[in-house]
Design a protein around this motif. Structure first.
Motif, PDB file in Angstrom:
ATOM      1  N   GLU A 251     -28.636  -6.622  39.573  1.00  0.00           N
ATOM      2  CA  GLU A 251     -29.256  -5.904  38.119  1.00  0.00           C
ATOM      3  C   GLU A 251     -28.570  -4.755  38.307  1.00  0.00           C
ATOM      4  N   GLU A 252     -28.446  -3.998  39.503  1.00  0.00           N
ATOM      5  CA  GLU A 252     -27.803  -2.704  39.315  1.00  0.00           C
ATOM      6  C   GLU A 252     -26.320  -2.594  39.164  1.00  0.00           C
ATOM      7  N   GLU A 253     -25.767  -3.772  39.791  1.00  0.00           N
ATOM      8  CA  GLU A 253     -24.330  -4.123  39.345  1.00  0.00           C
ATOM      9  C   GLU A 253     -24.024  -4.096  37.880  1.00  0.00           C
ATOM     10  N   ALA A 254     -24.748  -4.876  37.380  1.00  0.00           N
ATOM     11  CA  ALA A 254     -24.839  -5.172  35.933  1.00  0.00           C
ATOM     12  C   ALA A 254     -24.956  -3.832  35.044  1.00  0.00           C
ATOM     13  N   ALA A 255     -25.980  -3.289  35.585  1.00  0.00           N
ATOM     14  CA  ALA A 255     -26.193  -1.896  34.852  1.00  0.00           C
ATOM     15  C   ALA A 255     -25.167  -0.660  34.908  1.00  0.00           C
ATOM     16  N   LYS A 256     -24.446  -0.948  36.080  1.00  0.00           N
ATOM     17  CA  LYS A 256     -23.277   0.125  36.567  1.00  0.00           C
ATOM     18  C   LYS A 256     -22.226  -0.477  35.659  1.00  0.00           C
ATOM     19  N   LYS A 257     -21.895  -1.641  35.509  1.00  0.00           N
ATOM     20  CA  LYS A 257     -20.824  -2.167  34.636  1.00  0.00           C
ATOM     21  C   LYS A 257     -21.021  -1.801  33.025  1.00  0.00           C
ATOM     22  N   LEU A 258     -22.008  -1.952  32.882  1.00  0.00           N
ATOM     23  CA  LEU A 258     -22.523  -1.722  31.386  1.00  0.00           C
ATOM     24  C   LEU A 258     -22.251  -0.175  31.209  1.00  0.00           C
ATOM     25  N   GLN A 259     -22.849   0.822  32.125  1.00  0.00           N
ATOM     26  CA  GLN A 259     -22.615   2.204  31.957  1.00  0.00           C
ATOM     27  C   GLN A 259     -21.216   2.485  31.787  1.00  0.00           C
ATOM     28  N   LEU A 260     -20.424   1.749  32.663  1.00  0.00           N
ATOM     29  CA  LEU A 260     -18.886   2.140  32.844  1.00  0.00           C
ATOM     30  C   LEU A 260     -18.370   1.739  31.503  1.00  0.00           C
ATOM     31  N   GLU A 261     -18.643   0.654  30.946  1.00  0.00           N
ATOM     32  CA  GLU A 261     -17.987   0.582  29.439  1.00  0.00           C
ATOM     33  C   GLU A 261     -18.300   1.277  28.571  1.00  0.00           C
TER      34      GLU A 261
ATOM     35  N   ARG B 133     -13.718   7.069  37.850  1.00  0.00           N
ATOM     36  CA  ARG B 133     -15.049   6.889  37.544  1.00  0.00           C
ATOM     37  C   ARG B 133     -15.443   5.331  38.070  1.00  0.00           C
ATOM     38  N   GLY B 134     -14.639   4.923  38.793  1.00  0.00           N
ATOM     39  CA  GLY B 134     -14.725   3.570  39.360  1.00  0.00           C
ATOM     40  C   GLY B 134     -14.698   2.462  38.462  1.00  0.00           C
ATOM     41  N   ASP B 135     -13.966   2.574  37.304  1.00  0.00           N
ATOM     42  CA  ASP B 135     -13.626   1.340  36.478  1.00  0.00           C
ATOM     43  C   ASP B 135     -12.348   0.872  36.653  1.00  0.00           C
ATOM     44  N   PHE B 136     -12.369  -0.080  37.857  1.00  0.00           N
ATOM     45  CA  PHE B 136     -11.277  -0.404  38.382  1.00  0.00           C
ATOM     46  C   PHE B 136     -10.631  -1.612  37.383  1.00  0.00           C
ATOM     47  N   ASP B 137     -11.219  -2.331  36.902  1.00  0.00           N
ATOM     48  CA  ASP B 137     -10.795  -3.266  35.682  1.00  0.00           C
ATOM     49  C   ASP B 137      -9.884  -2.620  34.710  1.00  0.00           C
ATOM     50  N   GLU B 138     -10.470  -1.411  34.081  1.00  0.00           N
ATOM     51  CA  GLU B 138      -9.699  -0.686  33.256  1.00  0.00           C
ATOM     52  C   GLU B 138      -8.429  -0.190  33.821  1.00  0.00           C
ATOM     53  N   ALA B 139      -8.626   0.409  35.204  1.00  0.00           N
ATOM     54  CA  ALA B 139      -7.526   1.002  35.648  1.00  0.00           C
ATOM     55  C   ALA B 139      -6.444   0.219  36.111  1.00  0.00           C
ATOM     56  N   GLN B 140      -6.627  -1.107  36.293  1.00  0.00           N
ATOM     57  CA  GLN B 140      -5.378  -2.121  36.457  1.00  0.00           C
ATOM     58  C   GLN B 140      -5.091  -2.694  35.240  1.00  0.00           C
ATOM     59  N   ARG B 141      -5.610  -2.559  34.264  1.00  0.00           N
ATOM     60  CA  ARG B 141      -5.214  -3.178  33.029  1.00  0.00           C
ATOM     61  C   ARG B 141      -4.213  -1.863  32.394  1.00  0.00           C
ATOM     62  N   LEU B 142      -4.601  -0.721  32.523  1.00  0.00           N
ATOM     63  CA  LEU B 142      -3.651   0.167  32.020  1.00  0.00           C
ATOM     64  C   LEU B 142      -2.557   0.322  33.253  1.00  0.00           C
ATOM     65  N   TYR B 143      -2.766   0.039  34.435  1.00  0.00           N
ATOM     66  CA  TYR B 143      -1.593   0.149  35.137  1.00  0.00           C
ATOM     67  C   TYR B 143      -0.621  -0.857  34.937  1.00  0.00           C
TER      68      TYR B 143
ATOM     69  N   THR C  53     -23.319  15.076  40.829  1.00  0.00           N
ATOM     70  CA  THR C  53     -23.962  14.751  42.033  1.00  0.00           C
ATOM     71  C   THR C  53     -23.469  13.279  42.657  1.00  0.00           C
ATOM     72  N   PRO C  54     -23.327  13.211  43.870  1.00  0.00           N
ATOM     73  CA  PRO C  54     -22.911  12.002  44.302  1.00  0.00           C
ATOM     74  C   PRO C  54     -23.487  10.751  43.808  1.00  0.00           C
ATOM     75  N   ALA C  55     -22.517   9.942  43.630  1.00  0.00           N
ATOM     76  CA  ALA C  55     -22.776   8.682  43.025  1.00  0.00           C
ATOM     77  C   ALA C  55     -23.751   7.698  43.860  1.00  0.00           C
ATOM     78  N   SER C  56     -24.833   7.098  43.326  1.00  0.00           N
ATOM     79  CA  SER C  56     -25.850   6.307  44.146  1.00  0.00           C
ATOM     80  C   SER C  56     -24.937   4.923  44.327  1.00  0.00           C
ATOM     81  N   GLY C  57     -25.695   4.058  45.181  1.00  0.00           N
ATOM     82  CA  GLY C  57     -25.318   2.921  45.305  1.00  0.00           C
ATOM     83  C   GLY C  57     -25.057   1.973  44.171  1.00  0.00           C
ATOM     84  N   ALA C  58     -26.178   2.157  43.230  1.00  0.00           N
ATOM     85  CA  ALA C  58     -26.328   1.316  42.223  1.00  0.00           C
ATOM     86  C   ALA C  58     -24.958   1.662  41.209  1.00  0.00           C
ATOM     87  N   GLU C  59     -24.392   2.864  41.266  1.00  0.00           N
ATOM     88  CA  GLU C  59     -23.577   3.316  40.224  1.00  0.00           C
ATOM     89  C   GLU C  59     -21.984   2.819  40.627  1.00  0.00           C
TER      90      GLU C  59
END
Length: 338
Positions: A176-186, A127-137, A35-41
């Motif tokens: 709070e949503e941003e932190a939750a999203k980051k944790l979920q991404l990790e 999956r929107g994990d841009f920090d990891e994408a930049q590191r791998l790049y 399903t489409p990602a919510s804003g919090a994700e």
């Protein structure tokens, strides 16, 4: 899993690439069904893209060549091919290449690791994990600054991050949503990378075992072939030693001839009536069995009177076997009163 030497790893990474490609295709399919990602994700992309950090950490770069090679081996054993940051085979090999630019094993390993790192970069981006994408790049760029995927990855990461930023700004995600999203991404990153790298490492180990077994079979076959060849040579040598030596044939001369039957020639009727006498010297060959095989007139007196009867008579002669052909001459006399 048995330890694998770093310079023995690169040829097997192609199998790991196949595993990750399958996983990548599966992940893409799941992403389309989600399903489409919510804003919090999407909160992790609220900040503009920052320049990627140094591809190889200072701690890794400070290690000696021997330590880097050891660390790379351990990373393989632990299925850490390109993650986590600061402790993965990709970084260790990049640092090792800086210290040993001409090492072919290091170059081969990096070449085989690049496709998997490209796939991981795309998955991080999706999956929107841009920090990891930049590191791998950054790892890809350091490994091969002319890699054909760099421009595409750079543009797609920037585009995806810009789209995420706009979406985040519109939805006004909370901290709070941003932190939750980051944790979920990790969590997602760790789980996905652990699974992919474990599968790749298992494939590498299976391939190495198969190659070792094949090498053992080839060596056993070669040893068996060498033993058969040695046994055959030994048998031939024994046969040659046991074979009877050929008996040298004794030289046979005319004096060795022992006549068995030497019938006299028939006297020609015309010569007998005329009271004519003469003699014929005949050359003939006695075969090994004692028979006369050929005869010819060498000298006749008078000529052509007694020749035929002399030759016919000699051809009927028989001698004791000689074991070898003998050629000799005999003079046959013709006397009407004899």
């Amino acid at each position: 899993m048995s330890p694998l030497a770093p310079d023995a790893r690169p040829p097997h990474l192609r199998l790991a690439l196949g595993v990750l490609l399958v996983v990548a295709v599966s992940a893409c399919g799941k992403k389309e069904d989600a399903t489409p990602a919510s804003g919090a994700e999407t909160a992790a992309a609220t900040q503009p893209a920052q320049p990627p950090a140094q591809a190889v950490s200072a701690e890794v770069a400070a290690l000696s060549a021997d330590d880097l090679r050891k660390k790379a081996t351990e990373a393989y054993q632990e299925s850490k091919l390109y993650a986590p940051a600061g402790d993965n085979a990709m970084e260790y090999y990049l640092a090792l290449r800086d210290k040993l630019p001409g090492d072919p094993g290091v170059s081969s390993a990096l070449t085989d690791l690049l496709p998997m790192t490209v796939i991981a970069t795309e998955q991080s981006r999706d999956r929107g994990d841009f920090d990891e994408a930049q590191r791998l790049y950054g790892l890809i760029e350091k490994a091969d600054k002319d890699h054909p995927s760099l421009a595409r990855l750079k543009a797609s990461i920037a585009s995806a991050q810009d789209a995420e930023i706009k979406r985040v700004e519109q939805q006004k995600l909370s901290a709070e949503e941003e932190a939750a999203k980051k944790l979920q991404l990790e969590k997602e990153r760790a789980a996905q990378q652990q699974l992919q790298q474990q599968q790749a490492a298992e494939q590498l180990a299976a391939q190495q075992k198969a190659e070792q077994e094949a090498a053992a079979r080839r060596e056993a076959e070669q040893q068996a072939a060498a033993k058969r060849e040695a046994d055959q040579k030994a048998a031939q040598q024994r046969a040659a030693e046991q074979a009877p030596r050929p008996v040298e044939k004794a030289t046979v001369s005319a004096s060795d001839l022992r006549p068995i039957s030497t019938p006299a020639p028939r006297y020609p009727v015309e010569a007998l009536r005329a009271g004519q006498s003469g003699e014929v010297q005949v050359e003939f060959t006695v075969a090994a069995d004692g028979s006369v095989t050929s005869a010819r007139v060498v000298r006749a007196d008078p000529p052509r009177v007694f020749d035929r009867e002399a030759v016919n008579a000699v051809k009927r002669w028989r001698f004791e076997p000689t074991g070898a052909p003998v050629t000799t001459r005999r003079t046959i006399g013709f006397n009407p009163g004899g």
